[in-house]
Design an enzyme around this catalytic site. Sequence first.
Site, mmCIF file in Angstrom:
data_model
loop_
_atom_site.group_PDB
_atom_site.id
_atom_site.type_symbol
_atom_site.label_atom_id
_atom_site.label_comp_id
_atom_site.label_asym_id
_atom_site.label_seq_id
_atom_site.Cartn_x
_atom_site.Cartn_y
_atom_site.Cartn_z
ATOM 1 N N GLU A 57 0.827 -1.209 0.000
ATOM 2 C CA GLU A 57 0.000 0.000 0.000
ATOM 3 C C GLU A 57 0.863 1.262 0.000
ATOM 4 O O GLU A 57 0.595 2.209 -0.745
ATOM 5 C CB GLU A 57 -0.935 0.024 1.215
ATOM 6 C CG GLU A 57 -1.953 -1.091 1.231
ATOM 7 C CD GLU A 57 -1.484 -2.353 1.963
ATOM 8 O OE1 GLU A 57 -2.351 -3.119 2.401
ATOM 9 O OE2 GLU A 57 -0.251 -2.563 2.110
ATOM 10 N N CYS A 85 -2.367 -3.176 7.303
ATOM 11 C CA CYS A 85 -1.788 -3.195 8.646
ATOM 12 C C CYS A 85 -1.908 -1.791 9.252
ATOM 13 O O CYS A 85 -2.285 -0.845 8.554
ATOM 14 C CB CYS A 85 -0.328 -3.633 8.579
ATOM 15 S SG CYS A 85 0.790 -2.347 7.954
ATOM 16 N N CYS A 88 0.052 0.916 7.217
ATOM 17 C CA CYS A 88 -0.584 1.211 5.938
ATOM 18 C C CYS A 88 -1.909 1.943 6.146
ATOM 19 O O CYS A 88 -2.256 2.844 5.379
ATOM 20 C CB CYS A 88 -0.795 -0.062 5.137
ATOM 21 S SG CYS A 88 0.773 -0.802 4.607
#
Length: 158
Positions: A57, A85, A88
């Site tokens: 990302e 996560c 990100c």
Amino acid sequence: MSNDHEKFMQRAIEMASFGMHNNLGGPFGAVIVKDGEIIAEGHNEVVSSNDPTAHAEVVTIRKACEKLGDFQLDGCILYTSCEPCPMCLGAIYWARPDAVYFGCNKKDAADIGFDDHFIYEEIDLDFHQRKIKFHSCGRENALTVFQQWAEKEDRTEY
């Protein structure tokens, strides 16, 4: 989900597979779409770049922002092969795309060894309770720059 969403998600999955099979990083891929066209795509590059922030990302957001000449992704949609996560997720909120579509979820990621639960727990703790030691240092001097920012008339808000 529309055919376009499926098509763009499939490309994110292909990027994940490419990065993984070429030993560039973990099995994660992403694409960013604007006006129905892919403007950036990427995969996890943590291993190949020795950069722990080179998640799919983040890599893709960097490429899209460079292409657009802007630090925000207005009018864009991010497709990612897995639920982002915490790092990100933060990058996504700073970039401000219109929407995010994800394939696998964070439990699926945890099941193959990418468990971010401990990071979510750490975020909620005071800095002195975290597993990695955090120390406050030089706050008075650092506040000077913050004050200058607050008074700066030509600053770019974000």
